[in-house]
Design a protein around this motif. Structure first.
Motif, PDB file in Angstrom:
ATOM      1  N   VAL A   1      -4.491 -50.850 -18.979  1.00  0.00           N
ATOM      2  CA  VAL A   1      -4.414 -49.947 -17.831  1.00  0.00           C
ATOM      3  C   VAL A   1      -5.706 -49.158 -17.697  1.00  0.00           C
ATOM      4  CG1 VAL A   1      -3.335 -47.796 -17.014  1.00  0.00           C
ATOM      5  CG2 VAL A   1      -1.904 -49.726 -17.717  1.00  0.00           C
ATOM      6  N   ARG A   2      -6.219 -48.648 -18.814  1.00  0.00           N
ATOM      7  CA  ARG A   2      -7.429 -47.827 -18.767  1.00  0.00           C
ATOM      8  C   ARG A   2      -8.685 -48.650 -18.499  1.00  0.00           C
ATOM      9  NH1 ARG A   2      -5.187 -43.982 -23.656  1.00  0.00           N
ATOM     10  NH2 ARG A   2      -3.910 -42.673 -22.279  1.00  0.00           N
ATOM     11  N   LYS A   3      -8.643 -49.933 -18.831  1.00  0.00           N
ATOM     12  CA  LYS A   3      -9.751 -50.817 -18.458  1.00  0.00           C
ATOM     13  C   LYS A   3      -9.758 -51.067 -16.952  1.00  0.00           C
ATOM     14  CE  LYS A   3     -10.547 -54.636 -20.689  1.00  0.00           C
ATOM     15  NZ  LYS A   3     -10.261 -55.909 -21.411  1.00  0.00           N
ATOM     16  N   ARG A   4      -8.578 -51.148 -16.367  1.00  0.00           N
ATOM     17  CA  ARG A   4      -8.472 -51.522 -14.956  1.00  0.00           C
ATOM     18  C   ARG A   4      -8.643 -50.342 -14.008  1.00  0.00           C
ATOM     19  NH1 ARG A   4      -3.817 -56.281 -14.756  1.00  0.00           N
ATOM     20  NH2 ARG A   4      -4.441 -57.302 -16.698  1.00  0.00           N
ATOM     21  N   THR A   5      -8.401 -49.127 -14.497  1.00  0.00           N
ATOM     22  CA  THR A   5      -8.512 -47.930 -13.658  1.00  0.00           C
ATOM     23  C   THR A   5      -9.511 -46.964 -14.279  1.00  0.00           C
ATOM     24  OG1 THR A   5      -6.183 -48.176 -13.053  1.00  0.00           O
ATOM     25  CG2 THR A   5      -7.246 -46.100 -12.487  1.00  0.00           C
ATOM     26  N   GLY A   6     -10.676 -46.839 -13.666  1.00  0.00           N
ATOM     27  CA  GLY A   6     -11.695 -45.913 -14.157  1.00  0.00           C
ATOM     28  C   GLY A   6     -11.515 -44.535 -13.542  1.00  0.00           C
ATOM     29  N   MET A   7     -11.865 -43.496 -14.315  1.00  0.00           N
ATOM     30  CA  MET A   7     -11.721 -42.114 -13.845  1.00  0.00           C
ATOM     31  C   MET A   7     -13.077 -41.427 -13.780  1.00  0.00           C
ATOM     32  SD  MET A   7      -8.548 -40.863 -13.247  1.00  0.00           S
ATOM     33  CE  MET A   7      -8.739 -39.122 -13.553  1.00  0.00           C
ATOM     34  N   VAL A   8     -13.298 -40.693 -12.693  1.00  0.00           N
ATOM     35  CA  VAL A   8     -14.472 -39.832 -12.553  1.00  0.00           C
ATOM     36  C   VAL A   8     -13.948 -38.419 -12.313  1.00  0.00           C
ATOM     37  CG1 VAL A   8     -16.562 -39.321 -11.230  1.00  0.00           C
ATOM     38  CG2 VAL A   8     -15.876 -41.704 -11.618  1.00  0.00           C
ATOM     39  N   PHE A   9     -14.427 -37.456 -13.119  1.00  0.00           N
ATOM     40  CA  PHE A   9     -13.882 -36.101 -13.083  1.00  0.00           C
ATOM     41  C   PHE A   9     -14.786 -35.137 -12.305  1.00  0.00           C
ATOM     42  CE2 PHE A   9     -12.210 -38.201 -16.867  1.00  0.00           C
ATOM     43  CZ  PHE A   9     -10.853 -38.022 -16.688  1.00  0.00           C
ATOM     44  N   GLN A  10     -14.307 -33.898 -12.179  1.00  0.00           N
ATOM     45  CA  GLN A  10     -15.041 -32.877 -11.424  1.00  0.00           C
ATOM     46  C   GLN A  10     -16.432 -32.633 -11.969  1.00  0.00           C
ATOM     47  OE1 GLN A  10     -13.348 -29.035 -10.774  1.00  0.00           O
ATOM     48  NE2 GLN A  10     -11.407 -29.819 -10.018  1.00  0.00           N
ATOM     49  N   ASN A  11     -16.514 -32.404 -13.265  1.00  0.00           N
ATOM     50  CA  ASN A  11     -17.777 -31.981 -13.874  1.00  0.00           C
ATOM     51  C   ASN A  11     -18.443 -33.167 -14.565  1.00  0.00           C
ATOM     52  OD1 ASN A  11     -19.893 -30.790 -15.198  1.00  0.00           O
ATOM     53  ND2 ASN A  11     -18.693 -29.104 -16.052  1.00  0.00           N
ATOM     54  N   PRO A  12     -19.549 -33.689 -14.030  1.00  0.00           N
ATOM     55  CA  PRO A  12     -20.192 -34.853 -14.652  1.00  0.00           C
ATOM     56  C   PRO A  12     -20.697 -34.565 -16.059  1.00  0.00           C
ATOM     57  CG  PRO A  12     -21.599 -33.923 -12.930  1.00  0.00           C
ATOM     58  CD  PRO A  12     -20.270 -33.246 -12.823  1.00  0.00           C
TER      59      PRO A  12
END
Length: 293
Positions: free
Chosen positions: A86-97
Motif C-alpha cells: 500500500v505504501r509503495k503504491r501511494t506516495g505522501m507529500v506533507f506540508q513542511n518539505p
C-alpha cells in the motif's frame, strides 16, 4: 473499483489516561464512502478540523480505520500483510518539505526512497534523473536542499516520492507554508505530473485557486463528505460553500456579486478569461464608443 475506494470509513482519535481508560473520543471521519478512478486529479477541500488531512493519512495507511474499509488498488489497508505494498503504491507529500527531505544533496535525497525499496543502483539513478526532470529541478541536483526556496524544496520532496514509482500521490496541504510564487510552482508541477505522467493526484488544500483545474472536487465538513462534483459544479454553490466556512476563487466571487447586481452571467465562472468572455459583449453594448469587439 477505482484505484482508491473507501466504504463507510470511520476514524476516531481516542485519548486514554495512564491506565489506558478512554477519556475522550473525537470522530475525525464519519462514514465516508468514495471511489476515485486511476488518473484523476481530485482536490479535497475543508476548513481546519474538517477531517481532510486525517482522510489523507488513511490513503497511505499512516492511520488505519476505526470502522469501515480503505482499499488501494484492491488492497485492504487494515491488513498488516498489505501495508508495505500500500505504501509503495501511494506516495505522501506533507506540508513542511523540511520534514521530508533528509539528504545533504538534492540527488541523494531523491534516491533515498528507491534505495530503501531495494531498487538496483542503475535503476535508482535513472529514476532520480527522470523525477528531477519531471518537476523541473534537474539543474539543482548537486545543490544542498538548505539553499533552495520553499517551493523548490517541495518540488524536490515530490520528486523523491515520484522516484518510488507510486500509482498515486497524496499531497496534504503542500503549499500551506509557501509564498504565492512557491504555491504556483508546486501546483503547476502537480498538474503536469497528472497530465503528462498519468499519476493519480489527491490534493488536500484550503486554497481555492489551486483546484480549478481538478477533475473532481470533494468538500468535507465535520468528518463527512458534504459536496462533490466538477470545480464548476461545486463553485456554483457559493452560499453553500460559505456555510461550510469556505471561500470561492476570487474571480468566482466577483462574478457572483455581479450576478446579484443584475449582470447576466452563468454560475461557476472559474477564470478571469472566462469572466471577460461574458463581460466584454455587455460592456461593448453599454459603451459602444469605448469598446470595439
Amino acid at each position: 473499483m477505482g484505484i482508491i475506494k473507501t466504504s463507510k470509513l470511520i476514524f476516531d482519535y481516542i485519548r486514554r489516561d495512564e491506565e489506558e481508560n478512554v477519556e475522550e473520543v473525537n470522530r475525525a471521519i464519519d462514514g465516508v464512502s468514495l471511489d476515485i478512478e486511476a488518473g484523476q486529479f481530485v482536490a479535497i477541500l475543508g476548513h481546519n478540523g474538517s477531517g481532510k488531512s486525517t482522510f489523507a493519512k488513511q490513503l497511505n495507511a499512516i492511520l488505519l480505520p476505526t470502522e469501515g474499509t480503505v482499499w488501494i488498488q484492491g488492497l485492504d489497508t487494515s491488513k498488516e500483510e498489505n501495508l508495505w505494498e500500500v505504501r509503495k503504491r501511494t506516495g505522501m507529500v506533507f506540508q513542511n518539505p523540511d520534514n521530508q527531505i533528509i539528504g545533504n544533496v538534492v540527488e541523494e535525497d531523491v534516491g533515498f526512497g528507491p534505495e530503501n525499496l531495494g531498487v538496483p543502483t542503475d535503476e535508482i539513478w535513472k529514476r532520480v534523473d527522470e523525477s528531477l526532470e519531471a518537476v523541473g529541478m534537474a539543474a539543482y541536483r548537486m545543490k544542498s536542499p538548505n539553499k533552495l526556496s520553499g517551493g523548490q524544496k517541495q518540488r524536490v520532496a515530490i520528486a523523491g516520492v515520484m522516484a518510488m514509482k507510486p500509482e498515486c500521490i497524496v499531497l496534504d496541504e503542500p503549499t500551506a507554508m509557501l509564498d504565492p510564487t512557491g504555491r504556483k510552482e508546486v501546483v503547476k508541477t502537480v498538474g503536469e505530473l497528472n497530465r503528462k505522467e498519468g499519476i493519480t493526484v489527491i490534493l488536500i488544500t484550503h486554497y481555492m485557486e489551486e483546484v480549478i483545474h481538478a477533475d473532481r472536487v470533494i468538500v468535507m465538513d465535520d468528518g463527512k463528505v458534504v459536496m462533490q462534483g466538477t470545480p464548476k459544479e461545486v463553485f456554483s454553490r457559493v452560499e453553500e460553500l460559505k456555510s461550510y466556512r469556505l471561500d470561492v476563487p476570487q474571480v468566482t466571487e466577483l462574478a457572483y456579486e455581479l450576478q446579484k447586481n443584475g449582470v447576466e452571467l452563468p454560475d461557476g465562472i472559474l477564470t478571469l478569461e472566462e469572466l471577460m468572455e461574458y463581460l466584454l459583449p455587455v460592456f461593448a453594448e453599454r459603451f459602444p464608443d469605448q469598446i470595439k469587439l
